[in-house]
Write an enzyme that holds these catalytic residues in place. Structure first.
Site, short mmCIF file in Angstrom:
data_model
loop_
_atom_site.label_atom_id
_atom_site.label_comp_id
_atom_site.label_asym_id
_atom_site.label_seq_id
_atom_site.Cartn_x
_atom_site.Cartn_y
_atom_site.Cartn_z
CE LYS A 1 -7.09 86.36 37.95
NZ LYS A 1 -6.49 85.35 39.54
CD GLU B 1 -13.35 98.85 44.65
OE1 GLU B 1 -13.59 97.58 43.84
OE2 GLU B 1 -13.68 98.66 46.08
N GLY C 1 -3.90 88.50 41.74
CA GLY C 1 -3.87 89.60 41.05
C GLY C 1 -2.89 90.03 42.39
NE ARG C 2 -2.99 86.38 47.27
CZ ARG C 2 -4.23 86.56 47.19
NH1 ARG C 2 -5.30 86.80 46.70
NH2 ARG C 2 -4.21 85.31 47.54
CD GLU D 1 -6.11 89.55 47.98
OE1 GLU D 1 -7.33 91.19 48.62
OE2 GLU D 1 -5.69 89.41 47.02
CG HIS E 1 13.21 110.12 63.41
ND1 HIS E 1 13.66 111.01 64.87
CD2 HIS E 1 13.94 109.78 62.87
CE1 HIS E 1 14.67 111.77 64.32
NE2 HIS E 1 14.97 110.50 62.91
CE LYS F 1 -14.18 92.23 45.25
NZ LYS F 1 -13.25 91.53 44.12
#
Ligand code: F6P
Length: 561
Positions: A211, A217, A283-284, A369, A400, A524
């Site tokens: 965005k 990263e 973003g999410r 977030e 399990h 960050k």
């Protein structure tokens, strides 16, 4: 200026919910026995999602008080404000319009926000993404050597990765047979290295999805990918050693998705090969924007439009359905009930579909977030607990692993069980329909959690007295069952929209701006300050606190490569 949040604890519904909670003795066995109609009455449909709320720890009184709470905190006004494009993301002074991304083409009247014809902008980008997806799928888009694209690698992180990878995995049954999509997100160089290790650069295309186009990263991985591309093409004799040739290779092997098209150009990607979106898409909340380009390539433009139509169907449900029968509203309010009155700290999401194996991870960003906040949208402290931890794994694997704690542990863990009537792979084990066996587990788990097993029932099985208590299941462990016919693109869109709106409802009750994420900034910034200390800057090392400095020194002493 956004209206101030209503402190939920000052509402009359909250006071009444407290009193109600003090007297309520959860008794799902008793409640079902007294009211044989409970399951029917507490099962609702939202588009194609069939949602059974009846195994939750609520009575009719609980639900009507929760609905009253929603009214008192002005949830309907907040929903309307979101759909209308008001700047409800207060700390960033932005509209919150992911719902506009899935409005149908030619919606009448068009949505105009801040003077911008949002519908026209959305459709223009969608058409550009669709044309690109068609070109890659048909082989019209070729790499620099003329080969068709076989692998698309999406480079992004957070919302620019989790949505696309989750949806790609979920809809693999619909993917183009000859085009694979892979995802790189982590700045751990292992991620990029392993992802491209067996790829042929000549038939690989990278989508850099960011965005902001400023995320460390993603930009680092994009540069690594670009270097890999040049190196591989050169080694194959397919790239001249000059800048024009390198630029031409990037033009054929890199596209971008971003709101910052100027930065895309700085990276060397032709703006013609960039797909835009807008600051009003968080973003999410962006998998249904151009951030979903890798998915559009995989499932095709038609499939992508179906995906968007699924979101829209649930948007329409949440927008128009009365609160008392509004599925995302009720589910959001139930979460508030569990967090604030029953002291639940976590919430499990348990898809009975291997295709949804990344869905819990996706929901972690969406929910945590969004609602992991301690201040309200007017800057004042929250007045209640907020933001439960979402987690989960596909059934039956979870059964399990961690279900023991849900069945017999000391904590309240509301759980959503998601399943589909039709398998994508109707395999049989001899005479046995394996999907039916799988689904028997789905039905059995919520039944066991709700109704448990009494000491008398355990004894009646001839169990030795000294192990009876260990084999008792208390029951009254809350679950919601969500069933749909099949996991189609539309149904996946519906599920995502369902959780987006659940998250919104919780945020409104708590008075939270669910659309900012200041909490990720400090780490960050510190990473950028610490980085020089790892490469010989002694002043940067000295500037660290004693614990961090000692850890860095240990790291430096261990480093051999
Ligand atoms: O983690 C913080 C965050 O801003 C997320 O909200 C976002 O999804 C992610 O980083 C990636 O950001 P971008 O798409 O700008 O690279």
């Amino acid at each position: 200026m956004s209206t101030p949040p209503v402190d939920p604890t000052t509402t009359s519904a909250w006071t009444r919910l407290r009193a109600h909670h003090a007297e309520l003795v959860p008794d799902l066995r008793g409640w079902f026995a007294e009211d044989p109609d409970r399951a029917r009455r507490l099962t609702l449909d939202a588009a194609d999602l069939h949602v059974d709320l009846s195994k939750n720890l609520v009575t009719d009184t609980t639900l009507s008080l929760l609905v009253q709470l929603a009214e008192e905190v002005r949830l309907p006004e907040r929903l309307q404000a979101m759909f209308a494009g008001e700047h409800i993301n207060v700390t960033e002074d932005r509209a919150v319009l992911h719902t506009a991304l899935r409005r149908p083409p030619h919606a009448d009247p068009p949505l105009v926000v801040d003077g911008q014809d949002v519908d026209a902008d959305v459709q223009a980008v969608l058409e550009k993404v669709s044309a690109f997806a068609d070109d890659v799928r048909s082989g019209t888009w070729t790499g620099v050597t003329g080969q068709r694209i076989r692998t698309v690698v999406n480079i992004g992180i957070g919302g620019s990765d989790l949505g696309p990878v989750m949806a790609y995995e979920a809809l693999k049954a619909y993917k183009h047979p000859d085009v694979e999509v892979r995802f790189v997100s982590n700045i751990d160089p292992t991620d990029l290295a392993e992802t491209v290790a067996d790829l042929d650069a000549a038939s690989t295309l990278f989508i850099v999805a960011s965005k902001t186009f400023g995320t460390l990263e993603t930009l680092t991985n994009a540069r690594l990918a670009r270097a890999w591309l040049w190196e591989q093409l050169s080694a194959a004799g397919a790239l001249e050693d000059d800048d024009d040739a390198r630029r031409a290779a990037v033009a054929k092997h890199f596209v971008a998705v971003s709101t910052a098209l100027d930065k895309v150009a700085d990276f060397g990607i032709d703006p013609e090969n960039a797909f835009g979106f807008w600051d009003w898409v968080g973003g999410r909340y962006s998998v249904d924007s151009a951030i979903g380009t890798s998915l559009a390539v995989a499932i095709g433009p038609e499939g992508f439009r179906e995906f968007l139509a699924g979101f829209h169907a649930v948007d329409e449900h949440v927008r128009t359905e009365p609160l008392a029968t509004n599925v995302p509203v009720l589910l959001g309010l139930l979460n508030v009930w569990y967090v604030n009155f029953l002291d639940a700290h976590t919430h499990a999401v348990l898809p009975y579909s291997q295709y949804l194996h990344r869905f819990p991870a996706y929901l972690q960003q969406l929910t945590m977030e969004s609602n992991g906040k301690s201040v309200r949208w007017d800057g004042s402290p929250v007045t209640t607990a907020t933001g439960e931890v979402f987690w989960g794994e596909p059934g039956t694997n979870g059964q399990h692993a961690f279900y023991q704690l849900i069945h017999q542990g000391t904590r309240v863990i509301p759980a959503d069980f998601i399943a589909f009537a039709n398998p994508a792979h109707p395999l049989r084990d001899g005479d046995v329909d394996v999907h039916a066996l799988f689904m028997a587990n789905y039905f059995a788990q919520t039944k066991a959690l709700a109704f448990g097993k009494t000491a008398e029932e355990v004894r009646a099985e001839g169990t030795a007295e000294d192990v009876v208590s260990a084999r008792v299941f208390s029951g009254n462990r809350p679950t919601t069952s969500i069933l749909a016919a099949s996991l189609t693109p539309s149904v996946l869109g519906q599920l995502i929209a369902l959780y987006e709106h659940i998250t919104f409802v919780e945020g409104v009750v708590w008075g939270i701006d669910s659309f900012d994420q200041w909490g990720v900034e400090l780490g960050k910034k510190l990473a950028l300050e610490i980085a020089p200390a790892l490469t010989g800057d002694s002043a940067a090392l000295e500037a660290q606190d004693p614990s961090t400095r000692e850890l860095i020194e240990h790291y430096l002493a261990q480093r051999t490569v």
